[in-house]
Design a protein around this motif. Structure first.
Motif, PDB file in Angstrom:
ATOM      1  N   THR A 110      47.518  38.054  50.307  1.00  0.00           N
ATOM      2  CA  THR A 110      47.968  36.868  51.063  1.00  0.00           C
ATOM      3  C   THR A 110      46.853  36.337  51.968  1.00  0.00           C
ATOM      4  OG1 THR A 110      48.907  38.207  52.869  1.00  0.00           O
ATOM      5  CG2 THR A 110      50.363  37.655  51.025  1.00  0.00           C
ATOM      6  N   ALA A 111      45.665  36.217  51.361  1.00  0.00           N
ATOM      7  CA  ALA A 111      44.496  35.650  52.052  1.00  0.00           C
ATOM      8  C   ALA A 111      44.107  36.427  53.301  1.00  0.00           C
ATOM      9  CB  ALA A 111      44.740  34.181  52.403  1.00  0.00           C
ATOM     10  N   GLY A 112      44.473  37.688  53.352  1.00  0.00           N
ATOM     11  CA  GLY A 112      44.127  38.514  54.495  1.00  0.00           C
ATOM     12  C   GLY A 112      42.774  39.177  54.314  1.00  0.00           C
ATOM     13  N   PRO A 113      42.505  40.210  55.093  1.00  0.00           N
ATOM     14  CA  PRO A 113      41.218  40.900  54.989  1.00  0.00           C
ATOM     15  C   PRO A 113      41.090  41.621  53.652  1.00  0.00           C
ATOM     16  CG  PRO A 113      42.712  42.127  56.398  1.00  0.00           C
ATOM     17  CD  PRO A 113      43.383  40.814  56.107  1.00  0.00           C
ATOM     18  N   CYS A 114      39.865  41.883  53.282  1.00  0.00           N
ATOM     19  CA  CYS A 114      39.590  42.573  52.023  1.00  0.00           C
ATOM     20  C   CYS A 114      39.936  44.056  52.176  1.00  0.00           C
ATOM     21  CB  CYS A 114      38.119  42.406  51.658  1.00  0.00           C
ATOM     22  SG  CYS A 114      37.664  43.178  50.116  1.00  0.00           S
ATOM     23  N   VAL A 131      35.740  40.249  42.125  1.00  0.00           N
ATOM     24  CA  VAL A 131      36.497  40.240  40.876  1.00  0.00           C
ATOM     25  C   VAL A 131      37.264  38.917  40.806  1.00  0.00           C
ATOM     26  CG1 VAL A 131      38.375  41.363  39.607  1.00  0.00           C
ATOM     27  CG2 VAL A 131      36.678  42.749  40.834  1.00  0.00           C
ATOM     28  N   PRO A 132      37.312  38.253  39.646  1.00  0.00           N
ATOM     29  CA  PRO A 132      37.989  36.949  39.559  1.00  0.00           C
ATOM     30  C   PRO A 132      39.430  36.996  40.071  1.00  0.00           C
ATOM     31  CG  PRO A 132      36.745  37.367  37.558  1.00  0.00           C
ATOM     32  CD  PRO A 132      36.677  38.639  38.367  1.00  0.00           C
ATOM     33  N   ASP A 133      39.832  35.930  40.748  1.00  0.00           N
ATOM     34  CA  ASP A 133      41.170  35.866  41.337  1.00  0.00           C
ATOM     35  C   ASP A 133      42.282  35.964  40.296  1.00  0.00           C
ATOM     36  OD1 ASP A 133      40.076  35.632  43.851  1.00  0.00           O
ATOM     37  OD2 ASP A 133      40.248  33.442  43.917  1.00  0.00           O
ATOM     38  N   ASP A 134      41.995  35.568  39.052  1.00  0.00           N
ATOM     39  CA  ASP A 134      43.043  35.597  38.035  1.00  0.00           C
ATOM     40  C   ASP A 134      43.150  36.945  37.332  1.00  0.00           C
ATOM     41  OD1 ASP A 134      40.654  35.434  36.684  1.00  0.00           O
ATOM     42  OD2 ASP A 134      41.313  33.902  35.253  1.00  0.00           O
TER      43      ASP A 134
END
Length: 204
Positions: A109-113, A142-145
């Motif tokens: 959810t777009a948080g920290p890695c 790594v690709p988001d998909d």
């Protein structure tokens, strides 16, 4: 366990092989082909995040036996800089490959890695239990998909159960989608007998 022979491969060979790993049944999908791959040496396992909800005591015993057998060949199972191919009297003729645990940058959810454990959970668990560091491969970008196929364990290490057996209804991970194997990293596409797909339950 008796390891009769060992071959060693360095970090560059490890990274090159990882870039050819494909997803389960999807030979054209290479999640690590353009990823930023690094070795995190002597890393604190407490800073790694499990996805798995369990470990099996029988697998932990196998890790301990393999670590002892490899020490006789001057190989530290918890400090691999590259990978090793090893042979046992009753193992496959082509040998078995052992690479460091693989950890991926996972943004939830777009948080920290989060440094999410992809492969090598039992070794990381063993290192943590022994209070010792471990060397892992870290993959960023790594690709988001093609994210790792399971979410982080919501309770972290406190949510990892140590089990003798896995019941039919036990959920091993919190999967992102079904069929979850579509995002499974098939390390055997680049390495020899390195891993095996584990079904969702013992009946699957």
């Amino acid at each position: 366990m008796n390891v009769t022979r060992v071959e060693r491969f360095g970090p560059e060979a490890l990274f090159a092989a990882l870039r050819t790993v494909s997803l389960w049944g999807r030979p054209q999908s290479l999640p690590y082909s353009r990823a930023d791959l690094t070795l995190l040496e002597a890393f604190d396992p407490n800073q790694l995040v499990p996805a798995q909800l369990y470990v099996k005591r029988s697998e932990l015993a196998k890790i301990a036996a393999l670590a002892a057998a490899l020490r006789k060949h001057d190989v530290d199972l918890f400090g691999l800089r590259g990978w090793v191919r090893f042979w046992t009297p009753d193992g496959p003729e082509e040998g078995m490959d052992l690479l460091p645990p693989v950890v991926e940058c996972s943004r939830e959810t777009a948080g920290p890695c989060l440094k999410l454990i992809n492969d090598g959970m039992h070794r990381v668990y063993s290192a943590r239990a022994a209070g010792r560091p471990i060397t892992v491969v870290y993959a960023a970008g790594v690709p988001d998909d093609t994210p790792y196929y399971a979410y982080p364990n919501p309770d972290g290490w406190a949510g990892v159960a140590e089990l003798d057996e896995i019941s039919e209804r036990f959920e091993k991970k919190n999967y992102r989608l079904e069929p979850h194997r579509s995002l499974y990293r098939d390390f055997n596409t680049a390495f020899r007998n390195a891993t095996g797909f584990r079904p969702r339950s013992v009946q699957a």
